[in-house]
Motif scaffolding. Sequence first.
Motif, PDB file in Angstrom:
ATOM      1  N   ALA A 199       0.841  -1.204   0.000  1.00 26.46           N
ATOM      2  CA  ALA A 199       0.000   0.000   0.000  1.00 26.46           C
ATOM      3  C   ALA A 199       0.873   1.249   0.000  1.00 26.46           C
ATOM      4  CB  ALA A 199      -0.915  -0.008   1.218  1.00 26.46           C
ATOM      5  N   ARG A 200       0.559   2.167  -0.902  1.00 24.05           N
ATOM      6  CA  ARG A 200       1.245   3.462  -0.985  1.00 24.05           C
ATOM      7  C   ARG A 200       0.328   4.475  -0.327  1.00 24.05           C
ATOM      8  NH1 ARG A 200       4.698   3.997  -5.526  1.00 24.05           N
ATOM      9  NH2 ARG A 200       3.673   5.935  -6.076  1.00 24.05           N
ATOM     10  N   ILE A 201       0.782   5.082   0.768  1.00 23.30           N
ATOM     11  CA  ILE A 201      -0.084   5.955   1.554  1.00 23.30           C
ATOM     12  C   ILE A 201       0.491   7.364   1.611  1.00 23.30           C
ATOM     13  CG2 ILE A 201      -1.144   6.338   3.813  1.00 23.30           C
ATOM     14  CD1 ILE A 201      -1.179   3.305   4.170  1.00 23.30           C
ATOM     15  N   LEU A 202      -0.386   8.327   1.358  1.00 27.72           N
ATOM     16  CA  LEU A 202      -0.069   9.748   1.411  1.00 27.72           C
ATOM     17  C   LEU A 202      -0.879  10.356   2.550  1.00 27.72           C
ATOM     18  CD1 LEU A 202       1.170  12.351   0.146  1.00 27.72           C
ATOM     19  CD2 LEU A 202      -0.781  12.355  -1.447  1.00 27.72           C
ATOM     20  N   THR A 203      -0.201  11.049   3.469  1.00 30.34           N
ATOM     21  CA  THR A 203      -0.910  11.648   4.602  1.00 30.34           C
ATOM     22  C   THR A 203      -0.761  13.165   4.588  1.00 30.34           C
ATOM     23  OG1 THR A 203       1.012  11.406   6.085  1.00 30.34           O
ATOM     24  CG2 THR A 203      -0.608   9.606   6.057  1.00 30.34           C
ATOM     25  N   PHE A 204      -1.757  13.816   5.186  1.00 23.21           N
ATOM     26  CA  PHE A 204      -1.759  15.274   5.285  1.00 23.21           C
ATOM     27  C   PHE A 204      -2.116  15.715   6.687  1.00 23.21           C
ATOM     28  CE2 PHE A 204      -2.648  14.524   0.790  1.00 23.21           C
ATOM     29  CZ  PHE A 204      -1.754  15.393   0.196  1.00 23.21           C
ATOM     30  N   ASP A 205      -1.335  16.663   7.191  1.00 16.88           N
ATOM     31  CA  ASP A 205      -1.677  17.387   8.406  1.00 16.88           C
ATOM     32  C   ASP A 205      -2.036  18.786   7.932  1.00 16.88           C
ATOM     33  OD1 ASP A 205      -1.935  18.084  11.165  1.00 16.88           O
ATOM     34  OD2 ASP A 205       0.008  19.090  11.008  1.00 16.88           O
ATOM     35  N   GLN A 206      -3.282  18.953   7.544  1.00 15.08           N
ATOM     36  CA  GLN A 206      -3.712  20.203   6.942  1.00 15.08           C
ATOM     37  C   GLN A 206      -3.941  21.256   8.019  1.00 15.08           C
ATOM     38  OE1 GLN A 206      -5.422  17.422   7.142  1.00 15.08           O
ATOM     39  NE2 GLN A 206      -7.541  17.809   7.642  1.00 15.08           N
ATOM     40  N   SER A 207      -3.665  22.504   7.636  1.00 10.43           N
ATOM     41  CA  SER A 207      -3.925  23.617   8.539  1.00 10.43           C
ATOM     42  C   SER A 207      -4.372  24.806   7.704  1.00 10.43           C
ATOM     43  CB  SER A 207      -2.679  23.967   9.367  1.00 10.43           C
ATOM     44  OG  SER A 207      -1.780  24.751   8.627  1.00 10.43           O
TER      45      SER A 207
ATOM     46  N   LYS B 285      -2.513  33.508   3.296  1.00  8.41           N
ATOM     47  CA  LYS B 285      -3.753  34.237   3.588  1.00  8.41           C
ATOM     48  C   LYS B 285      -4.208  34.979   2.341  1.00  8.41           C
ATOM     49  CE  LYS B 285      -3.004  34.684   8.433  1.00  8.41           C
ATOM     50  NZ  LYS B 285      -3.924  34.768   9.474  1.00  8.41           N
ATOM     51  N   ARG B 286      -5.485  34.985   2.153  1.00 14.76           N
ATOM     52  CA  ARG B 286      -6.138  35.711   1.067  1.00 14.76           C
ATOM     53  C   ARG B 286      -7.407  36.333   1.631  1.00 14.76           C
ATOM     54  NH1 ARG B 286      -1.873  35.076  -1.199  1.00 14.76           N
ATOM     55  NH2 ARG B 286      -1.520  34.049  -3.175  1.00 14.76           N
ATOM     56  N   ASP B 287      -7.950  37.295   0.902  1.00 13.96           N
ATOM     57  CA  ASP B 287      -9.184  37.936   1.356  1.00 13.96           C
ATOM     58  C   ASP B 287     -10.356  36.965   1.347  1.00 13.96           C
ATOM     59  OD1 ASP B 287      -7.916  40.333   1.806  1.00 13.96           O
ATOM     60  OD2 ASP B 287      -8.392  41.144  -0.177  1.00 13.96           O
ATOM     61  N   ALA B 288     -10.369  36.066   0.377  1.00 13.30           N
ATOM     62  CA  ALA B 288     -11.485  35.126   0.248  1.00 13.30           C
ATOM     63  C   ALA B 288     -10.994  33.701   0.510  1.00 13.30           C
ATOM     64  CB  ALA B 288     -12.081  35.216  -1.157  1.00 13.30           C
ATOM     65  N   ASP B 289     -11.781  32.945   1.271  1.00 18.46           N
ATOM     66  CA  ASP B 289     -11.434  31.545   1.535  1.00 18.46           C
ATOM     67  C   ASP B 289     -11.331  30.746   0.242  1.00 18.46           C
ATOM     68  OD1 ASP B 289     -11.273  31.894   4.248  1.00 18.46           O
ATOM     69  OD2 ASP B 289     -13.190  30.919   4.704  1.00 18.46           O
ATOM     70  N   GLY B 290     -12.164  31.081  -0.740  1.00 14.83           N
ATOM     71  CA  GLY B 290     -12.144  30.348  -2.004  1.00 14.83           C
ATOM     72  C   GLY B 290     -10.771  30.358  -2.655  1.00 14.83           C
ATOM     73  N   GLU B 291     -10.072  31.492  -2.589  1.00 11.87           N
ATOM     74  CA  GLU B 291      -8.730  31.583  -3.169  1.00 11.87           C
ATOM     75  C   GLU B 291      -7.769  30.659  -2.425  1.00 11.87           C
ATOM     76  OE1 GLU B 291      -7.509  35.692  -3.195  1.00 11.87           O
ATOM     77  OE2 GLU B 291      -9.364  36.311  -4.158  1.00 11.87           O
ATOM     78  N   ARG B 292      -7.881  30.594  -1.108  1.00  9.04           N
ATOM     79  CA  ARG B 292      -7.013  29.716  -0.311  1.00  9.04           C
ATOM     80  C   ARG B 292      -7.309  28.249  -0.617  1.00  9.04           C
ATOM     81  NH1 ARG B 292      -6.996  31.875   5.774  1.00  9.04           N
ATOM     82  NH2 ARG B 292      -4.989  30.823   5.849  1.00  9.04           N
ATOM     83  N   LEU B 293      -8.583  27.935  -0.822  1.00  8.59           N
ATOM     84  CA  LEU B 293      -8.971  26.559  -1.134  1.00  8.59           C
ATOM     85  C   LEU B 293      -8.425  26.120  -2.489  1.00  8.59           C
ATOM     86  CD1 LEU B 293     -12.625  26.596   0.221  1.00  8.59           C
ATOM     87  CD2 LEU B 293     -10.611  25.584   1.313  1.00  8.59           C
TER      88      LEU B 293
ATOM     89  N   VAL C 140     -11.775  27.210  12.271  1.00  9.58           N
ATOM     90  CA  VAL C 140     -12.527  25.947  12.329  1.00  9.58           C
ATOM     91  C   VAL C 140     -13.336  25.759  11.046  1.00  9.58           C
ATOM     92  CG1 VAL C 140     -14.360  24.707  13.542  1.00  9.58           C
ATOM     93  CG2 VAL C 140     -12.579  25.878  14.847  1.00  9.58           C
ATOM     94  N   ARG C 141     -13.983  26.805  10.597  1.00  5.19           N
ATOM     95  CA  ARG C 141     -14.776  26.724   9.356  1.00  5.19           C
ATOM     96  C   ARG C 141     -13.883  26.473   8.139  1.00  5.19           C
ATOM     97  NH1 ARG C 141     -18.810  31.704  10.675  1.00  5.19           N
ATOM     98  NH2 ARG C 141     -20.287  30.511  11.923  1.00  5.19           N
ATOM     99  N   LEU C 142     -12.739  27.155   8.083  1.00  8.10           N
ATOM    100  CA  LEU C 142     -11.821  26.953   6.961  1.00  8.10           C
ATOM    101  C   LEU C 142     -11.311  25.516   6.937  1.00  8.10           C
ATOM    102  CD1 LEU C 142     -10.250  28.052   4.533  1.00  8.10           C
ATOM    103  CD2 LEU C 142      -8.467  28.776   6.140  1.00  8.10           C
TER     104      LEU C 142
END
Length: 189
Positions: free
Chosen positions: A2-10, A36-44, A90-92
């Motif tokens: 198994a090839r596993i990729l993990t993320f500790d997202q922040s 950081k960006r003004d809109a969450d959509g850009e960060r996503l 938390v929402r992001l």
Amino acid sequence: MARILTFDQSSSKTGWAFGMDRSNERWLFGSFRVPKRDADGERLVIFRDDLIEKIEALKPDLVAYETPFSPVSTQGQEQGDRARFSIKVVRLLAKIEGVLEEACSRHDVPYESYASSTWRVTALGFGRLPKGSPDDFKTLMKRRARALGYEVKDDNEADAIGLLMHALHGAPGVARSQDDLLERAVATL
């Protein structure tokens, strides 16, 4: 294998680690920024682009990530014990989890998430800090990763390695390696 990729997202920097079970190869790890960006959509979009780049380059059989922290009431705890959190963060993080799940689904890669208290048991031997511990989890995990020979730059990379340890050698890895004994027996007949 198994090839596993993990993320500790922040909300600002995401650690990642990649490895295979039953392999003596060194794990790959690193991090990428989500400025950081003004809109969450850009960060996503930035997060998604980096995530997809890793999925396409490493071709994992499974993606695992830390379940976003959902704060609980700290009423009745000592002032120094209170968890600090921002509802915006938390929402992001919930949105980032959605992007992660969508990207994995789009690339036909199964995914799992682990609570921090769960993967830390595998990586550190305990899921809650011992009373009076002078160190926090981030310091302990960086120390553990370095003891294993991984020169992590920060806690995001170290936590991604801890998540990989859990995915490969903790309860999820053990469950995956057991497979269906009856199915295996039928295949040999």
